[in-house]
Design a protein around this motif. Structure first.
Motif, mmCIF file in Angstrom:
data_model
loop_
_atom_site.group_PDB
_atom_site.id
_atom_site.type_symbol
_atom_site.label_atom_id
_atom_site.label_comp_id
_atom_site.label_asym_id
_atom_site.label_seq_id
_atom_site.Cartn_x
_atom_site.Cartn_y
_atom_site.Cartn_z
ATOM 1 N N MET A 1 100.767 -80.758 -22.380
ATOM 2 C CA MET A 1 101.110 -82.155 -22.130
ATOM 3 C C MET A 1 99.834 -82.972 -21.947
ATOM 4 N N ILE A 2 99.861 -84.170 -22.488
ATOM 5 C CA ILE A 2 98.750 -85.096 -22.273
ATOM 6 C C ILE A 2 99.295 -86.443 -21.801
ATOM 7 N N ILE A 3 98.442 -87.196 -21.162
ATOM 8 C CA ILE A 3 98.748 -88.586 -20.837
ATOM 9 C C ILE A 3 97.881 -89.448 -21.741
ATOM 10 N N LYS A 4 98.539 -90.327 -22.464
ATOM 11 C CA LYS A 4 97.807 -91.251 -23.329
ATOM 12 C C LYS A 4 97.565 -92.545 -22.558
ATOM 13 N N VAL A 5 96.331 -92.991 -22.605
ATOM 14 C CA VAL A 5 95.921 -94.200 -21.876
ATOM 15 C C VAL A 5 95.720 -95.338 -22.870
ATOM 16 N N ASP A 6 96.459 -96.426 -22.657
ATOM 17 C CA ASP A 6 96.234 -97.636 -23.437
ATOM 18 C C ASP A 6 95.364 -98.559 -22.589
ATOM 19 N N ARG A 7 94.086 -98.456 -22.790
ATOM 20 C CA ARG A 7 93.123 -99.167 -21.954
ATOM 21 C C ARG A 7 93.298 -100.678 -22.055
ATOM 22 N N GLU A 8 93.816 -101.149 -23.169
ATOM 23 C CA GLU A 8 94.026 -102.593 -23.352
ATOM 24 C C GLU A 8 95.076 -103.131 -22.382
ATOM 25 N N LYS A 9 96.039 -102.286 -22.011
ATOM 26 C CA LYS A 9 97.123 -102.733 -21.126
ATOM 27 C C LYS A 9 96.784 -102.575 -19.659
ATOM 28 N N CYS A 10 95.832 -101.724 -19.335
ATOM 29 C CA CYS A 10 95.502 -101.463 -17.932
ATOM 30 C C CYS A 10 94.997 -102.743 -17.269
ATOM 31 N N ALA A 11 95.581 -103.033 -16.093
ATOM 32 C CA ALA A 11 95.179 -104.220 -15.339
ATOM 33 C C ALA A 11 94.564 -103.850 -14.000
ATOM 34 N N GLY A 12 94.303 -102.575 -13.796
ATOM 35 C CA GLY A 12 93.604 -102.153 -12.591
ATOM 36 C C GLY A 12 94.465 -102.012 -11.351
ATOM 37 N N HIS A 13 95.750 -101.762 -11.521
ATOM 38 C CA HIS A 13 96.618 -101.602 -10.346
ATOM 39 C C HIS A 13 96.329 -100.317 -9.560
ATOM 40 N N ALA A 14 95.818 -99.314 -10.240
ATOM 41 C CA ALA A 14 95.399 -98.045 -9.619
ATOM 42 C C ALA A 14 96.539 -97.262 -8.991
ATOM 43 N N ARG A 15 97.775 -97.547 -9.354
ATOM 44 C CA ARG A 15 98.894 -96.760 -8.813
ATOM 45 C C ARG A 15 98.860 -95.340 -9.361
ATOM 46 N N CYS A 16 98.416 -95.203 -10.585
ATOM 47 C CA CYS A 16 98.300 -93.864 -11.190
ATOM 48 C C CYS A 16 97.338 -93.009 -10.369
ATOM 49 N N TRP A 17 96.212 -93.560 -10.078
ATOM 50 C CA TRP A 17 95.173 -92.854 -9.338
ATOM 51 C C TRP A 17 95.621 -92.561 -7.913
ATOM 52 N N ALA A 18 96.342 -93.514 -7.283
ATOM 53 C CA ALA A 18 96.810 -93.316 -5.915
ATOM 54 C C ALA A 18 97.757 -92.119 -5.832
ATOM 55 N N LEU A 19 98.573 -91.936 -6.870
ATOM 56 C CA LEU A 19 99.519 -90.817 -6.882
ATOM 57 C C LEU A 19 98.859 -89.512 -7.299
ATOM 58 N N ALA A 20 97.931 -89.590 -8.224
ATOM 59 C CA ALA A 20 97.343 -88.374 -8.792
ATOM 60 C C ALA A 20 95.837 -88.553 -8.992
ATOM 61 N N PRO A 21 95.091 -88.561 -7.894
ATOM 62 C CA PRO A 21 93.645 -88.800 -8.012
ATOM 63 C C PRO A 21 92.898 -87.711 -8.772
ATOM 64 N N ASP A 22 93.516 -86.536 -8.890
ATOM 65 C CA ASP A 22 92.857 -85.471 -9.652
ATOM 66 C C ASP A 22 93.060 -85.625 -11.155
ATOM 67 N N LEU A 23 94.040 -86.424 -11.549
ATOM 68 C CA LEU A 23 94.323 -86.588 -12.977
ATOM 69 C C LEU A 23 93.620 -87.805 -13.571
ATOM 70 N N PHE A 24 93.493 -88.860 -12.765
ATOM 71 C CA PHE A 24 92.984 -90.123 -13.301
ATOM 72 C C PHE A 24 91.607 -90.440 -12.732
#
Ligand code: F3S
Length: 64
Positions: A1-24
């Motif tokens: 499994m992979i997570i695809k990142v669309d950097r153009e859509k990222c607005a810096g909310h950091a919710r991904c990182w807050a939930l999974a700091p080892d992944l992001f």
């Protein structure tokens, strides 16, 4: 499994990182780093939760 990142859509909310700091990784301004993220075995559920937590839908699950 992979997570695809669309950097153009990222607005810096950091919710991904807050939930999974080892992944992001965030840059100095709090935006997720671009590129596909390989999900280690056993972390699929966490990856799914973190992906769904992004309000900008910048993350999606894919197969590697
Ligand atoms: Fe960006 Fe979404 Fe994470 S806006 S920092 S990918 S929660």
């Amino acid at each position: 499994m992979i997570i695809k990142v669309d950097r153009e859509k990222c607005a810096g909310h950091a919710r991904c990182w807050a939930l999974a700091p080892d992944l992001f990784e965030l840059d100095d301004e709090g935006y997720v780093l671009p590129g596909d993220i390989t999900v280690p075995p056993g972390q699929e559920a966490l990856a799914g939760r973190a992906t769904r937590a992004c309000p900008e839908r910048a993350l999606s699950i894919g197969e590697d």
